[in-house]
Structures are given as structure tokens and as C-alpha cells.
Design an enzyme around this catalytic site. Structure first.
Site, PDB file in Angstrom:
ATOM      1  N   ASP A  90      87.611  39.398   3.528  1.00  0.00           N
ATOM      2  CA  ASP A  90      86.553  40.138   2.841  1.00  0.00           C
ATOM      3  C   ASP A  90      86.277  39.384   1.541  1.00  0.00           C
ATOM      4  O   ASP A  90      87.106  39.355   0.634  1.00  0.00           O
ATOM      5  CB  ASP A  90      86.992  41.584   2.589  1.00  0.00           C
ATOM      6  CG  ASP A  90      85.877  42.436   1.984  1.00  0.00           C
ATOM      7  OD1 ASP A  90      85.046  41.876   1.245  1.00  0.00           O
ATOM      8  OD2 ASP A  90      85.850  43.648   2.241  1.00  0.00           O
TER       9      ASP A  90
ATOM     10  N   LYS B 242      76.908  44.565  -2.783  1.00  0.00           N
ATOM     11  CA  LYS B 242      77.451  44.260  -4.103  1.00  0.00           C
ATOM     12  C   LYS B 242      76.748  43.024  -4.711  1.00  0.00           C
ATOM     13  O   LYS B 242      75.575  43.073  -4.970  1.00  0.00           O
ATOM     14  CB  LYS B 242      78.966  44.077  -3.987  1.00  0.00           C
ATOM     15  CG  LYS B 242      79.671  45.238  -3.250  1.00  0.00           C
ATOM     16  CD  LYS B 242      79.531  46.520  -4.012  1.00  0.00           C
ATOM     17  CE  LYS B 242      80.384  47.682  -3.538  1.00  0.00           C
ATOM     18  NZ  LYS B 242      80.176  48.194  -2.205  1.00  0.00           N
TER      19      LYS B 242
ATOM     20  N   ARG C  40      66.586  46.345  17.885  1.00  0.00           N
ATOM     21  CA  ARG C  40      68.036  46.418  17.663  1.00  0.00           C
ATOM     22  C   ARG C  40      68.695  45.047  17.885  1.00  0.00           C
ATOM     23  O   ARG C  40      69.840  44.829  17.491  1.00  0.00           O
ATOM     24  CB  ARG C  40      68.658  47.493  18.558  1.00  0.00           C
ATOM     25  CG  ARG C  40      70.120  47.717  18.324  1.00  0.00           C
ATOM     26  CD  ARG C  40      70.698  49.044  18.854  1.00  0.00           C
ATOM     27  NE  ARG C  40      69.967  49.661  19.924  1.00  0.00           N
ATOM     28  CZ  ARG C  40      70.117  49.398  21.228  1.00  0.00           C
ATOM     29  NH1 ARG C  40      70.980  48.486  21.623  1.00  0.00           N
ATOM     30  NH2 ARG C  40      69.407  50.054  22.132  1.00  0.00           N
TER      31      ARG C  40
ATOM     32  N   TYR D  73      89.931  47.440  -0.083  1.00  0.00           N
ATOM     33  CA  TYR D  73      88.956  48.507  -0.346  1.00  0.00           C
ATOM     34  C   TYR D  73      89.355  49.743   0.464  1.00  0.00           C
ATOM     35  O   TYR D  73      89.616  49.651   1.660  1.00  0.00           O
ATOM     36  CB  TYR D  73      87.557  48.018   0.044  1.00  0.00           C
ATOM     37  CG  TYR D  73      86.546  49.122   0.045  1.00  0.00           C
ATOM     38  CD1 TYR D  73      86.314  49.876  -1.109  1.00  0.00           C
ATOM     39  CD2 TYR D  73      85.837  49.450   1.187  1.00  0.00           C
ATOM     40  CE1 TYR D  73      85.402  50.923  -1.106  1.00  0.00           C
ATOM     41  CE2 TYR D  73      84.912  50.482   1.191  1.00  0.00           C
ATOM     42  CZ  TYR D  73      84.707  51.210   0.044  1.00  0.00           C
ATOM     43  OH  TYR D  73      83.802  52.243   0.042  1.00  0.00           O
TER      44      TYR D  73
HETATM   45  C1  LIG Z   1      85.604  44.792  -0.976  1.00  0.00           C
HETATM   46  C2  LIG Z   1      84.700  45.738  -0.245  1.00  0.00           C
HETATM   47  N1  LIG Z   1      84.549  45.620   1.076  1.00  0.00           N
HETATM   48  C3  LIG Z   1      83.757  46.466   1.781  1.00  0.00           C
HETATM   49  C4  LIG Z   1      83.081  47.501   1.157  1.00  0.00           C
HETATM   50  C5  LIG Z   1      82.233  48.427   1.965  1.00  0.00           C
HETATM   51  O1  LIG Z   1      80.878  48.066   1.850  1.00  0.00           O
HETATM   52  P1  LIG Z   1      79.648  49.092   1.975  1.00  0.00           P
HETATM   53  O2  LIG Z   1      79.781  50.076   0.855  1.00  0.00           O
HETATM   54  O3  LIG Z   1      78.462  48.184   1.878  1.00  0.00           O
HETATM   55  O4  LIG Z   1      79.770  49.757   3.315  1.00  0.00           O
HETATM   56  C6  LIG Z   1      83.199  47.660  -0.218  1.00  0.00           C
HETATM   57  C7  LIG Z   1      82.485  48.759  -0.900  1.00  0.00           C
HETATM   58  O5  LIG Z   1      82.786  49.106  -2.034  1.00  0.00           O
HETATM   59  C8  LIG Z   1      84.038  46.753  -0.944  1.00  0.00           C
HETATM   60  O6  LIG Z   1      84.202  46.855  -2.280  1.00  0.00           O
END
Ligand SMILES: Cc1ncc(COP(=O)(O)O)c(C=O)c1O
Length: 365
Positions: free
Chosen positions: A173, A198, A51, A102
């Protein structure tokens, strides 16, 4: 060495993506970091337990850290990374965040607010004056740029300046832009967060997250929280993400070129009311004049474009975002978010054009 050669510490991003996070070039060393499947290690070293660390994580973290200009930590998912950062906000303190971030991040924030953990102020990130004004009294300024799926872009430097003057830390982000198109740490943001699911992993086969910071204290706090909470990824997922990262630059180059051409062609089609595109990256949002029904028809009429959520894979996918309950009401019902892949542009367009032409010929009732 000619004058044009970069110093070893200043390799360009495409070279960093290919060369970083590899074992040393020594006889019989593998070129790639192997997948280390280990829950525990012989006592007395730096890691001790599965971990707390893993050599495959370290290789991925080195590569992503170098691309973003900081030190990276990988997480089980993007949202695990988001939750770990929100956890840094003190009891009752204020978080400023994009209205159209998001929806999973917004959902976490709403949940924290409903339990009295934080107060949240949602803003239009493209309106710098509004964001700067909101920084007053904030502890965390959360940016997502471009936003998902509205594709608004934040002007990061003046927001960072206002946030720091107010004593807040700034998180960006960077999932949509990737470190190839935007490096928030170089603009003095404190933490970058990624859904590596992504573009970074890039093949729609991994769920993974990451944070990156150049602040050693913040790094230690985040690492401590990851150790404690255990939102850690599997070694195989991390290895796949590193393998994906090796080609990020060529994938992004091709997907972005496809996106830019599609923006031009979509803008000329009569079924499309609005094309939203920030000018870079590989995500486009189109708003269909005929609303939700037309958007649903479009996403079911194509053969190449896959109706699927998520984005950033080599294959083109799309979906109507308001089909999700958590999506804000300010996102138009007829908005289709398109994740442009690396296929041939004419095949992508032909497939879309047939579906769009059907909408024009037989408008949904
Ligand atoms: C801009 C953005 N941030 C965070 C996330 C969350 O990521 P995860 O699906 O890997 O948990 C997403 C998921 O679509 C996203 O588009």
C-alpha cells in the site's frame, strides 16, 4: 540533444505526471482526456460496456501506471481495490499484514478471518526479522509503508525476497509515499495499491482507488475480478484524480518541505511528547503527553488546521486517531495524525503554536 537529455521512454516523474495519459498531439484534439459519460458502447469493439472500461479511466491508469512502473486499474475506492486483492487469496491460506496498517484494511482481514476464509498474522513491519519469519507458509504478504498512522517503514527488498522464497505474493500500500517517493514494483513487489483519494487526487474531493502491477497475468486476474464485481469508479471522479495527479510532484515537494519544518518546530514544543516522522512525505504523527483530552483540545482549538479524517489534500488536516473504534489499542490515545498541506509554513505553525501554548498554559484536568 545534449547528453543530459533523457531518452523519450525515460522521462522523469515530474514530466510523466504532466504528460502521460493525454490524447495524441494532433490538430484539434483536446489537450486533456474528456470525461466520457457512457454506460455502453457500440458493439464490436474492445470495451462494449461501462463496467469493463472507460476512456477517462484509461487516461488515469496510463498516467499512474507509468509513474509506478506497471499497468494500473482504477477502482471505486482504495478499500474496493484492497478487497479485490484479498479476494485473490485461496481458501484457508495465510496473510501476513502490518499490525498498524490502515484500520479499514485490517478490518477486512479480520472479517475474512472470522469467516474462515484466511488466517492472518499481524506483524511489526519495521521489524524485518519478524516479517521475514512470518513469511513461512504465507500466500500473501501485505505491506503498508509508511503505516497509517504509526508511520513505521518496512525494508521492502529483504521482505520481498523472503516472501517470494515462501511462494507468497507481495502487495505494498503506497498511499503515503506515492510513486514519487517509493516505487515498490522496482523493488520486485507484485502489486501496488493506492487510496487515490489521498495524495494522488490531492484536493479532498474524490474517493478513488487503484492497483498497479507489472505482471500481465496478475493484471488480467485483477481486471477480471473488477469486471465481475463491478467496484468501478465514476468517470468524473477519475478525471478529477488525473487532474490532481498532474500537480502531485509540486504538491508533494511543498507539503514535504512544510512537514520537515513542522517536525523540527513540534519537537521543540513542551506539550509534544513524541514526534513520529519517517523522514519523507507529508504525514506526521504527534503524541501529546497529556493524552486523549489534550489531543481532542488541540484538534478543536486551531483555525487553519481542519479537524477532519483522511489526508493528502492541499489543506492541512488533523485528527486524534483513537477517536475511531477500529483503531488498534497499540496506537496511543494522545496520537494526533497530521496531514500537512501546502499553505505557508509560518501560518501553519502560528496556528498550531497558539493551540499548543494553550495546552501548556492550562493542562487538561
Ligand atoms: C493507507 C490507506 N490505504 C487505504 C485506504 C482506504 O482508501 P479509501 O478511503 O479510498 O477507500 C486508506 C484510507 O484512509 C489509507 O489511508
Amino acid at each position: 540533444m545534449s547528453d543530459a537529455s533523457p531518452a523519450p521512454q525515460a522521462l522523469r516523474p515530474a514530466t510523466v505526471a504532466v504528460t502521460s495519459g493525454r490524447p495524441p498531439h494532433e490538430p484539434d484534439n483536446p489537450l486533456n482526456e474528456p470525461i466520457t459519460m457512457a454506460s455502453t458502447y457500440v458493439a464490436g469493439g474492445d470495451v462494449e460496456y461501462g463496467r469493463y472500461g472507460n476512456p477517462t479511466w484509461t487516461a488515469f491508469e496510463e498516467a499512474l501506471g507509468q509513474l509506478e512502473g506497471g499497468r494500473a486499474l482504477t477502482f471505486a475506492s482504495g478499500l474496493a481495490a484492497v478487497a479485490t486483492i484479498f479476494d485473490l487469496v485461496g481458501q484457508g491460506q495465510k496473510v501476513v499484514a502490518p499490525r498498524h496498517a490502515y484500520n479499514g484494511s485490517i478490518l477486512q482481514l479480520a472479517d475474512l478471518e472470522s469467516r474462515g476464509r484466511v488466517t492472518a498474522q499481524l506483524v511489526d513491519v519495521a521489524n524485518t526479522d519478524e516479517v521475514v519469519a512470518a513469511c513461512e507458509g504465507a500466500s500473501l504478504v501485505w505491506l503498508e509503508s509508511p503505516t497509517n498512522p504509526a508511520l513505521e517503514v518496512a525494508d521492502i527488498p529483504p521482505i520481498v525476497e523472503a516472501a517470494h522464497a515462501a511462494g507468497a505474493f507481495v502487495v505494498v500500500d503506497n498511499t503515503f509515499a506515492t510513486p514519487l517517493l517509493q516505487q515498490p514494483l522496482a523493488l520486485d513487489a507484485d502489486i501496488v495499491v493506492h487510496s487515490a483519494t489521498k495524495f494522488i487526487a490531492g484536493h479532498s474531493d474524490v474517493v478513488l482507488g487503484a492497483v498497479v502491477t507489472k505482471d500481465d497475468e496478475l493484471y488480467d486476474v485483477l481486471k477480471k475480478r473488477r469486471d465481475m464485481i463491478g467496484a468501478v469508479p465514476g468517470p468524473f471522479e477519475t478525471w478529477l484524480a488525473l487532474r490532481g495527479l498532474r500537480t502531485l510532484h509540486v504538491r508533494m515537494e511543498r507539503a514535504q518541505a512544510n512537514a520537515q519544518e513542522l517536525v523540527r518546530r513540534l519537537g521543540e514544543h513542551t506539550a509534544v511528547g513524541e514526534v513520529r516522522y519517517p523522514g519523507f512525505g507529508a504525514v506526521i504523527s504527534v503524541v501529546l503527553d497529556q493524552g486523549a483530552l489534550a489531543a481532542d483540545l488541540l484538534t478543536h482549538k486551531t483555525k487553519l488546521w481542519v479537524h477532519a479524517t483522511s489526508l493528502g489534500g492541499v489543506e492541512s488536516t488533523f485528527e486524534r486517531r483513537r477517536r475511531w473504534k477500529g483503531e488498534p489499542a497499540t496506537i496511543p490515545e494522545g496520537l494526533v495524525r497530521m496531514s500537512v498541506g501546502i499553505e505557508d509554513i509560518d501560518d501553519l505553525w502560528d496556528d498550531l503554536a497558539v493551540a499548543l501554548d494553550t495546552l501548556t498554559a492550562q493542562p487538561p484536568a
